[in-house]
Design an enzyme around this catalytic site. Structure first.
Site, PDB file in Angstrom:
ATOM      1  N   HIS A 138     -30.673  23.680  -4.962  1.00 13.79           N
ATOM      2  CA  HIS A 138     -30.337  22.959  -6.181  1.00 13.79           C
ATOM      3  C   HIS A 138     -30.680  21.493  -5.998  1.00 13.79           C
ATOM      4  O   HIS A 138     -31.022  21.043  -4.906  1.00 13.79           O
ATOM      5  CB  HIS A 138     -28.865  23.151  -6.552  1.00 13.79           C
ATOM      6  CG  HIS A 138     -28.594  24.446  -7.268  1.00 13.79           C
ATOM      7  ND1 HIS A 138     -29.129  24.736  -8.510  1.00 13.79           N
ATOM      8  CD2 HIS A 138     -27.868  25.532  -6.911  1.00 13.79           C
ATOM      9  CE1 HIS A 138     -28.733  25.937  -8.890  1.00 13.79           C
ATOM     10  NE2 HIS A 138     -27.961  26.448  -7.940  1.00 13.79           N
ATOM     11  N   ASP A 168     -33.714  17.338 -10.995  1.00  6.15           N
ATOM     12  CA  ASP A 168     -34.083  18.344 -11.991  1.00  6.15           C
ATOM     13  C   ASP A 168     -34.920  17.759 -13.128  1.00  6.15           C
ATOM     14  O   ASP A 168     -35.947  18.331 -13.510  1.00  6.15           O
ATOM     15  CB  ASP A 168     -32.824  18.977 -12.589  1.00  6.15           C
ATOM     16  CG  ASP A 168     -32.208  20.026 -11.683  1.00  6.15           C
ATOM     17  OD1 ASP A 168     -32.842  20.395 -10.688  1.00  6.15           O
ATOM     18  OD2 ASP A 168     -31.085  20.469 -11.971  1.00  6.15           O
TER      19      ASP A 168
END
Length: 391
Positions: A138, A168
């Site tokens: 992540h 992200d």
């Protein structure tokens, strides 16, 4: 600029995109393309399709601007349906782990075989190759490996995750959108289709280029929280005010700092009126600045300093931000027809502006509409539904 210079479509009008449903950076990249006028078809899982919800905008704002069809990618007829969409598309965007779309029969080779001009955009954290590529991760993990996470936080304290905006969305989604548009330009110039491998570790590393440059020039130290731009300098930091809210101070250049000092009446600590860029003077200077800023509320300081060259702004929360006079004047947040306030498309174009053209769709809300556009007859669509290939 006059009204007749503005077209109804954005700069990507006419570009057709197939998005294989995912989360986070992939949908954000697809949203950016849709905001700029691309016709984006999101391929959602059939298990996510709930017809009773059709007509009600999905709450996920990242899904805005496109249509959705429900497809079982593991069904042979589902795979062939997606390839039929790909045949007529300019771009495919996917965010699975490396090798997943290949196993589904929808990998680059499969798609380029039916459309040699296709731009195949791939969004991952680690990239398509390398020792970590097969494994989960992540945002925080990708930042950790690039050095970026090490540099964020207070001196002597642990690194602080900067939400998932840096990895992200900055190093991932925006790099993917940029890569897709670059590859599209190459195709429009006569080139063949190609794969865009957008990895968050690549993008975040690229974003940190200036820090690496400053290190080479001897202007950045490796410990966090001790440098000019990481909260180490007292004139580039946040301060608590009398009401418990915060002020952001960014008076880097000497003339801006002089403006800050003049307007606040700041008195340097005794014997500390020398070189303000000397890190050795920073801890004491910070204490004095902190004491000064605690004498008024955030908004009192903002009234005094915000619209000056002191480089100061109030730290607003998520609720406050849309109503700030500057953001309101520029319509940084907009409320489209569905009545949901949200960030506006960016950047801005003088002739072909971006726009939120559709509310976020429910999964499968446009299956029949999209398949008819792709040339499938109603009886064929009914057969696909009956087989469970689409929903």
């Amino acid at each position: 600029m006059t009204d007749d210079t503005i077209t109804t479509g954005g700069p990507l009008t006419g570009v057709r995109v197939v998005e294989l449903a995912g989360i986070g950076p992939g949908p954000f990249a697809a949203m950016m393309l849709a905001d700029m006028g691309a016709d984006v078809i999101r391929v959602d899982r059939t298990a996510e399709v709930h017809p009773a919800a059709f007509g009600t905008p999905h709450p996920d704002l990242l899904l805005r601007g496109r249509r959705s069809i429900g497809v079982d990618l593991k069904h042979p007829d589902g795979r062939s349906t997606v390839l039929e969409l790909v045949r007529r598309a300019d771009v495919l965007v996917e965010g699975f782990r490396p090798g997943v779309t290949e196993r589904l029969g929808l990998g680059p080779d499969d798609c380029l075989a039916v459309n040699a001009a296709l731009v195949y955009g791939r969004m991952t954290g680690w990239g398509q190759d390398g020792p970590n590529a097969p494994y989960a991760g992540h945002d925080i993990d990708y930042l950790a490996l690039t050095g970026a996470l090490h540099g964020i936080g207070r001196a002597g304290d642990r690194p602080v995750p900067p939400m998932n905006l840096l990895g992200d969305f900055g190093g991932g989604a925006m790099m993917l959108a940029f890569g897709v548009v670059c590859a599209l330009l190459d195709v429009r110039a006569g080139g063949a289709g190609q794969v865009v491998d957008a990895a968050i570790v690549d993008g975040v590393s690229l974003l940190s280029t200036q820090i690496h440059a400053l290190r080479r020039m001897g202007m950045w130290r490796d410990p966090r929280g001790v440098n000019l731009l990481d909260g180490g300098a007292p004139f580039y930091d946040t301060y608590e005010c009398a009401d418990g809210r915060y002020l952001a101070v960014g008076a880097l250049e000497p003339r801006f700092y002089e403006e800050l000092v003049r307007r606040t009446g700041f008195q340097p600590p005794e014997g500390e009126g020398g070189d303000r860029t000397d890190p050795g003077r920073w801890p004491v200077a910070r204490e004095h600045w902190a004491a000064l800023f605690r004498t008024r509320t955030r908004d009192e300081w903002a009234d005094l300093l915000e619209r000056t060259d002191a480089c100061v702004a109030p730290v607003l929360d998520w609720r406050e931000a849309p109503g700030h006079p500057h953001l309101a004047a520029r319509r940084v947040f907009v409320t489209p027809d569905d009545g949901v306030e949200q960030p506006a498309p960016a950047p801005r174009f003088s002739r072909t502006p971006g726009a939120i053209r559709r509310p976020p769709p429910q999964p499968g809300e446009h299956t029949d509409e999209v398949l008819r556009e792709a040339g499938l007859a109603d009886d064929r669509i009914a057969a696909l539904r009956a087989a469970g290939a689409v929903a």
